[in-house]
Design a protein around this motif. Structure first.
Motif, mmCIF file in Angstrom:
data_model
loop_
_atom_site.group_PDB
_atom_site.id
_atom_site.type_symbol
_atom_site.label_atom_id
_atom_site.label_comp_id
_atom_site.label_asym_id
_atom_site.label_seq_id
_atom_site.Cartn_x
_atom_site.Cartn_y
_atom_site.Cartn_z
ATOM 1 N N GLU A 105 -12.826 -54.793 -74.903
ATOM 2 C CA GLU A 105 -13.477 -55.453 -74.240
ATOM 3 C C GLU A 105 -12.973 -56.441 -72.896
ATOM 4 N N VAL A 106 -11.815 -56.859 -72.512
ATOM 5 C CA VAL A 106 -11.050 -56.475 -71.418
ATOM 6 C C VAL A 106 -11.628 -55.841 -70.293
ATOM 7 N N CYS A 107 -11.417 -54.279 -69.904
ATOM 8 C CA CYS A 107 -11.812 -53.614 -69.380
ATOM 9 C C CYS A 107 -11.779 -51.809 -69.164
ATOM 10 N N GLY A 108 -12.534 -52.324 -70.611
ATOM 11 C CA GLY A 108 -13.317 -51.209 -70.924
ATOM 12 C C GLY A 108 -12.848 -49.993 -70.782
ATOM 13 N N PHE A 109 -11.892 -49.714 -71.325
ATOM 14 C CA PHE A 109 -10.878 -48.323 -72.181
ATOM 15 C C PHE A 109 -11.262 -47.741 -73.142
#
Length: 67
Positions: free
Chosen positions: A10-14
């Motif tokens: 949810e932070v970087c999309g990894f």
């Protein structure tokens, strides 16, 4: 998973599956957005109190509480 069909940070999309294939399928970590130390005895974690994050973002998010 139901909303997007994938588990991505949810932070970087990894997305572990995109990077590692089957080994990364259905892998992600959960971060408590409400610090566990603030819970009262017997209080349960709600789904709304969790964020799915990759290992790096989880580590960095928790680092602010460790320092």
């Amino acid at each position: 998973m139901k909303a997007t069909g994938r588990l991505a940070c949810e932070v970087c999309g990894f997305d572990f599956f995109q990077t590692y294939g089957p080994l990364g399928a259905d892998f992600i970590e959960c971060h408590h957005t409400k610090p566990l130390a603030t819970y009262k005895a017997g209080e349960k974690t709600k789904l709304a109190d969790l964020a799915v994050v990759c290992s790096n973002c989880h580590r960095m998010t928790d680092a602010r509480f460790i320092s």
